[in-house]
Design an enzyme around this catalytic site. Structure first.
Site, PDB file in Angstrom:
ATOM      1  N   ASP A  29      -9.412  -9.730   8.746  1.00  0.00           N
ATOM      2  CA  ASP A  29      -8.850  -8.392   8.475  1.00  0.00           C
ATOM      3  C   ASP A  29      -9.819  -7.242   8.741  1.00  0.00           C
ATOM      4  O   ASP A  29      -9.394  -6.180   9.157  1.00  0.00           O
ATOM      5  CB  ASP A  29      -8.372  -8.326   7.018  1.00  0.00           C
ATOM      6  N   ARG A  68       3.083  -4.052  17.416  1.00  0.00           N
ATOM      7  CA  ARG A  68       4.391  -4.692  17.363  1.00  0.00           C
ATOM      8  C   ARG A  68       5.369  -3.762  18.067  1.00  0.00           C
ATOM      9  O   ARG A  68       5.781  -2.752  17.491  1.00  0.00           O
ATOM     10  CB  ARG A  68       4.757  -4.879  15.880  1.00  0.00           C
ATOM     11  N   ARG A  96       2.161 -12.139  -0.533  1.00  0.00           N
ATOM     12  CA  ARG A  96       0.816 -12.479  -0.048  1.00  0.00           C
ATOM     13  C   ARG A  96       0.261 -13.733  -0.696  1.00  0.00           C
ATOM     14  O   ARG A  96       0.524 -14.014  -1.863  1.00  0.00           O
ATOM     15  CB  ARG A  96      -0.141 -11.314  -0.379  1.00  0.00           C
ATOM     16  N   ARG A 153       0.841  -1.192   0.000  1.00  0.00           N
ATOM     17  CA  ARG A 153       0.000   0.000   0.000  1.00  0.00           C
ATOM     18  C   ARG A 153       0.878   1.245   0.000  1.00  0.00           C
ATOM     19  O   ARG A 153       1.964   1.258   0.565  1.00  0.00           O
ATOM     20  CB  ARG A 153      -0.921   0.012   1.230  1.00  0.00           C
ATOM     21  N   SER A 192      -1.343  -3.663  10.077  1.00  0.00           N
ATOM     22  CA  SER A 192      -0.978  -4.588   9.011  1.00  0.00           C
ATOM     23  C   SER A 192       0.340  -5.288   9.335  1.00  0.00           C
ATOM     24  O   SER A 192       1.299  -4.649   9.758  1.00  0.00           O
ATOM     25  CB  SER A 192      -0.827  -3.830   7.694  1.00  0.00           C
ATOM     26  N   ASN A 250       6.445  -8.473   2.115  1.00  0.00           N
ATOM     27  CA  ASN A 250       4.996  -8.260   2.043  1.00  0.00           C
ATOM     28  C   ASN A 250       4.355  -9.144   0.966  1.00  0.00           C
ATOM     29  O   ASN A 250       3.301  -8.823   0.439  1.00  0.00           O
ATOM     30  CB  ASN A 250       4.670  -6.789   1.789  1.00  0.00           C
ATOM     31  N   LYS A 275      -2.960 -10.397  12.765  1.00  0.00           N
ATOM     32  CA  LYS A 275      -4.399 -10.661  12.704  1.00  0.00           C
ATOM     33  C   LYS A 275      -4.696 -12.022  12.074  1.00  0.00           C
ATOM     34  O   LYS A 275      -5.428 -12.833  12.647  1.00  0.00           O
ATOM     35  CB  LYS A 275      -5.131  -9.568  11.897  1.00  0.00           C
ATOM     36  N   THR A 276      -4.152 -12.260  10.884  1.00  0.00           N
ATOM     37  CA  THR A 276      -4.495 -13.485  10.174  1.00  0.00           C
ATOM     38  C   THR A 276      -4.082 -14.705  10.994  1.00  0.00           C
ATOM     39  O   THR A 276      -4.814 -15.692  11.084  1.00  0.00           O
ATOM     40  CB  THR A 276      -3.853 -13.486   8.782  1.00  0.00           C
ATOM     41  N   ASN A 277      -2.902 -14.621  11.624  1.00  0.00           N
ATOM     42  CA  ASN A 277      -2.453 -15.743  12.450  1.00  0.00           C
ATOM     43  C   ASN A 277      -3.385 -15.985  13.625  1.00  0.00           C
ATOM     44  O   ASN A 277      -3.741 -17.131  13.913  1.00  0.00           O
ATOM     45  CB  ASN A 277      -1.024 -15.490  12.946  1.00  0.00           C
ATOM     46  N   GLY A 305       0.288 -20.331  18.298  1.00  0.00           N
ATOM     47  CA  GLY A 305      -0.678 -21.182  18.999  1.00  0.00           C
ATOM     48  C   GLY A 305      -0.655 -21.004  20.516  1.00  0.00           C
ATOM     49  O   GLY A 305      -1.653 -21.248  21.199  1.00  0.00           O
TER      50      GLY A 305
HETATM   51  P1  GDP Z   1      -1.740  -9.358   9.743  1.00  0.00           P
HETATM   52  O1  GDP Z   1      -1.160  -8.624   8.583  1.00  0.00           O
HETATM   53  O2  GDP Z   1      -2.123  -8.447  10.877  1.00  0.00           O
HETATM   54  O3  GDP Z   1      -2.840 -10.267   9.338  1.00  0.00           O
HETATM   55  O4  GDP Z   1      -0.555 -10.251  10.348  1.00  0.00           O
HETATM   56  P2  GDP Z   1      -0.178 -11.783  10.100  1.00  0.00           P
HETATM   57  O5  GDP Z   1      -1.003 -12.680  10.946  1.00  0.00           O
HETATM   58  O6  GDP Z   1      -0.159 -12.076   8.656  1.00  0.00           O
HETATM   59  O7  GDP Z   1       1.299 -11.793  10.669  1.00  0.00           O
HETATM   60  C1  GDP Z   1       2.284 -10.916  10.165  1.00  0.00           C
HETATM   61  C2  GDP Z   1       3.644 -11.455  10.510  1.00  0.00           C
HETATM   62  O8  GDP Z   1       3.793 -11.548  11.923  1.00  0.00           O
HETATM   63  C3  GDP Z   1       3.886 -12.835   9.937  1.00  0.00           C
HETATM   64  O9  GDP Z   1       5.217 -12.926   9.471  1.00  0.00           O
HETATM   65  C4  GDP Z   1       3.665 -13.738  11.124  1.00  0.00           C
HETATM   66  O10 GDP Z   1       4.421 -14.921  11.042  1.00  0.00           O
HETATM   67  C5  GDP Z   1       4.112 -12.873  12.305  1.00  0.00           C
HETATM   68  N1  GDP Z   1       3.363 -13.206  13.541  1.00  0.00           N
HETATM   69  C6  GDP Z   1       2.038 -13.372  13.660  1.00  0.00           C
HETATM   70  N2  GDP Z   1       1.692 -13.714  14.936  1.00  0.00           N
HETATM   71  C7  GDP Z   1       2.848 -13.751  15.637  1.00  0.00           C
HETATM   72  C8  GDP Z   1       3.166 -14.054  17.015  1.00  0.00           C
HETATM   73  O11 GDP Z   1       2.313 -14.365  17.844  1.00  0.00           O
HETATM   74  N3  GDP Z   1       4.482 -13.955  17.369  1.00  0.00           N
HETATM   75  C9  GDP Z   1       5.451 -13.625  16.464  1.00  0.00           C
HETATM   76  N4  GDP Z   1       6.715 -13.571  16.891  1.00  0.00           N
HETATM   77  N5  GDP Z   1       5.195 -13.361  15.158  1.00  0.00           N
HETATM   78  C10 GDP Z   1       3.915 -13.427  14.756  1.00  0.00           C
HETATM   79  P1  PGA Z   2      -3.069  -7.134   6.652  1.00  0.00           P
HETATM   80  O1  PGA Z   2      -3.902  -6.661   5.357  1.00  0.00           O
HETATM   81  O2  PGA Z   2      -3.645  -6.251   7.720  1.00  0.00           O
HETATM   82  O3  PGA Z   2      -3.441  -8.570   6.743  1.00  0.00           O
HETATM   83  O4  PGA Z   2      -1.598  -6.900   6.489  1.00  0.00           O
HETATM   84  C1  PGA Z   2      -3.445  -5.911   4.329  1.00  0.00           C
HETATM   85  C2  PGA Z   2      -3.098  -4.497   4.723  1.00  0.00           C
HETATM   86  O5  PGA Z   2      -3.552  -4.025   5.788  1.00  0.00           O
HETATM   87  O6  PGA Z   2      -2.391  -3.880   3.940  1.00  0.00           O
HETATM   88 MN    MN Z   3      -5.247  -5.214   6.825  1.00  0.00          MN
HETATM   89 MN    MN Z   4      -3.754 -10.432   7.469  1.00  0.00          MN
END
Ligand code: GDP
Ligand code: PGA
Ligand code: MN
Ligand code: MN
Length: 605
Positions: free
Chosen positions: A295, A419, A388, A80, A270, A386, A274-276, A515
């Site tokens: 998301d 973070r 995807r 973005r 971002s 980044n 979240k996704t995790n 987890g």
């Molecule tokens: P989103 O963009 O908010 O959906 O974030 P994601 O779930 O895709 O996670 C973004 C990055 O953070 C990825 O590389 C994940 O592996 C890492 N991540 C997610 N959850 C954790 C966690 O609980 N601990 C750590 N150390 N890294 C995490």
């Molecule tokens: P993310 O979604 O939050 O999973 O990273 C895409 C974004 O916000 O750009």
């Molecule tokens: Mn997002």
């Molecule tokens: Mn995500």
């Protein structure tokens, strides 16, 4: 002149506003032909075949990832572009102080010249979509006009689109019009490139008109207009006006060993987890998690005074690096079923995908996202940070049945998180709604690769919505306070603030995450049930010694104490940043949040 554009006069709708939108867009952008997207499997095959023929897609090995594709973007179009994103409200104060603003008429004039002839030599796709369940009382409709078949294929996954959406376009219903062009017209005989885009990019929202114009980028968050532009920026404005909320949140259902059900939402910036969390596989025996969304959450107050959340999307656009069977097995199971698009990951020699963090050992040879030979000795990363995966929610083994329920799910708790390598504890409980809104309003996070610009810089990101609030951020925070008053006070979701990313002196994560995060969620849920102990700190309540379930977990008492610690000297630095942030937000920031800041300062003194 325009009557000669094939497809213009064969529209599968009589919706007047839609027909006008299509005709005007075609007259401006001058495509070679117009196609109405029907969302069918046959169309998916035709579009993905076209993308393979154009060199945009490479088909993956059917044994490894059936019906799936690898795609490398232009190296300058990978995220973005927040500095090129605009909220063009009539009054600059209605966009400020956190958004870029330009007068709507001035912006329209610039964009009109940009879009003039921008689809020459290309197909203009008209893609009707519905964000959220199709059987909602008021289906949330949009139409994306785009010259990018990559966008069409991606929207097939991410939204409920095509005929099933178009059927909902009755005369009395309106829709959000979105005009998108990669900004790369083709002259007769000119050879196309695999990833057309323009050096100049504009991601523009017109909040009063509820319209979107996006130019120059093919990247997801810039180009899949149903996602960030519609479901967050435009929807946040509609939500303010109509008394609901459009938030950057995952939604999940948790089931305890005693079969008690809880629904949670969580807002992290971002690339902050979240996704995790949305697909977490609980490390504690007996606990289960089901996925509602990863998301975006649209939250309304139900007739019973509770907050109900709906996921407007239909797929996941997830960060690839770091995803594997140890960290996020459910994401792996989802993509292993195929029917997915992988952008800017690495390609293996046997036609599968790879990224940093997948498996213990990298393969001996890969094709990098930059389409270069890659070996474990290479200095550059094989996948873009980044990169995807884009995959249907339907394939997710933990998908909750409620994901398609137009009523949404009643929220028991809301988690904010960022973070931060220091300062912010693993979990903090807010005292009440107003204190929780203060936590969200002052949320901070290190910047990530999800947006262009420097990575690792701490910034304030209110409710993880900084890049997505479609109006004044002070008004947005006031709306949060008001929503708390509009709901049944006894049924408001409890608010918590988490940080999975705190580190020790050597830079190692203090908490194992993924987890194991179920342990932190469990404490929060037990707090709501009144069964877990907490200690008061100046910033909120944290788990009392022994209250967090670390049974069977390989974490030292010292590390856990560090993860939970509240250090007044760190917080003095934080207060200075919060004061600067509140100064920036100015006079539209609700006074109750100033009160919260004053109270925090006194508790820290
Ligand atoms: P989103 O963009 O908010 O959906 O974030 P994601 O779930 O895709 O996670 C973004 C990055 O953070 C990825 O590389 C994940 O592996 C890492 N991540 C997610 N959850 C954790 C966690 O609980 N601990 C750590 N150390 N890294 C995490
Ligand atoms: P993310 O979604 O939050 O999973 O990273 C895409 C974004 O916000 O750009
Ligand atoms: Mn997002
Ligand atoms: Mn995500």
């Amino acid at each position: 002149m325009t009557a000669t554009i094939p497809g213009l006069d064969s529209a599968p709708t009589t919706h007047a506003k839609l027909l006008t939108f299509v005709r005007e867009s075609a007259e401006l952008t001058q495509p070679d032909r117009i196609e109405w997207v029907d969302g069918s499997p046959q169309e998916w095959t035709r579009i993905t075949d076209l993308l393979v023929a154009n060199g945009t897609f490479r088909r993956l090995n059917e044994q490894k990832k059936p019906n799936s594709f690898w795609c490398a973007s232009d190296p300058a179009d990978v995220a973005r572009v927040e500095d090129r994103t605009f909220i063009c409200s009539a009054d600059p104060k209605d966009a400020g102080p956190t958004n870029n603003w330009m007068d709507p008429a001035d912006m329209k004039a610039i964009l009109t010249e940009r879009f003039r002839g921008s689809m020459t030599g290309r197909t203009m796709y008209v893609l009707p979509y519905c964000m959220g369940p199709l059987d909602a009382d008021e289906p949330m409709l949009g139409v994306e006009i785009t010259d990018s078949p990559y966008v069409v294929a991606s929207m097939h996954i991410m939204s409920r689109c095509g005929t099933r959406a178009l059927e909902l376009f009755t005369d009395e219903r309106t829709f959000v019009p979105g005009l998108h062009s990669v900004g790369a017209p083709l002259q007769p005989g000119e050879q196309d490139v695999p990833w057309p885009c323009n050096e100049t990019k504009y991601i523009v929202q017109f909040p009063e008109e509820r319209a979107i114009w996006s130019y120059g980028s093919g990247y997801g968050g810039n180009a899949l207009l149903g996602k960030k532009c519609h479901s967050l920026r435009i929807a946040s404005v509609q939500a303010r006006d109509d008394g609901w909320m459009a938030e950057h949140m995952l939604i999940a259902k948790l089931i305890s060993p005693e079969n008690k059900k809880y629904y949670i939402a969580a807002a992290f910036p971002s690339s902050c987890g979240k996704t995790n969390l949305a697909m977490l596989e609980p490390a504690l025996p007996g606990w289960r998690l089901e996925t509602v969304g990863d998301d975006i959450a649209w939250i309304r107050i139900g007739p019973d005074g509770r907050f109900y959340a709906v996921n407007p999307e239909n797929g996941f656009f997830g960060v690839a690096p770091g995803t594997d069977y140890h960290t996020n097995p459910n994401a792996m199971r989802t993509i292993d079923k195929g029917n997915s698009i992988f952008t800017n990951v690495a390609l293996t020699d046997d036609g599968d995908i790879w990224w940093e963090g997948m498996g213990a050992e990298p393969p001996a040879h890969l094709t990098s996202w930059k389409q270069q030979d890659w070996t474990p000795e290479s200095e550059e990363k094989a996948a873009h940070p980044n990169s995807r995966y884009c995959t249907p929610i339907e394939q997710c083994p933990t998908r909750a049945a409620e994901y398609d329920d137009p009523q949404g799910v009643p929220l028991d708790a809301i988690f904010f998180g960022g973070r931060r390598k220091d300062t912010i504890p693993l979990i903090t409980e807010a005292r009440d709604w107003q204190h929780g809104v203060f936590m969200g309003a002052t949320l901070s996070s290190e910047t990530t690769a999800a947006a262009t610009g420097q990575v690792g810089v701490v910034r304030r990101d209110p409710m993880a919505m900084l890049p997505f609030i479609g109006y004044n951020a002070g008004d947005y925070l006031a709306h949060w306070i008001e929503m708390g008053k509009g709901a049944d006070a006894g049924k408001l979701p409890k608010i918590f603030y988490v940080n999975w990313f705190r580190r020790d002196e050597d830079g190692k994560f203090l908490w194992p995450g993924f987890g194991e995060n179920i342990r932190v969620l469990k404490w929060a849920l037990e707090r709501m049930d009144g069964t877990a102990a907490a200690v008061d700190t100046p910033i909120g309540r944290v788990p009392a010694p022994g209250a967090l379930d670390i049974d069977g977990l390989d974490v030292t008492a010292d590390d856990l104490a560090k993860a939970l610690a509240v250090h007044p000297q760190e917080w003095r630095g934080e207060i200075a940043q919060i004061e600067e942030w509140f100064d920036k937000l100015g006079d539209r920031l609700p006074s109750s949040l100033h009160d919260e800041l004053e109270a925090l300062k006194q508790r820290l003194a």
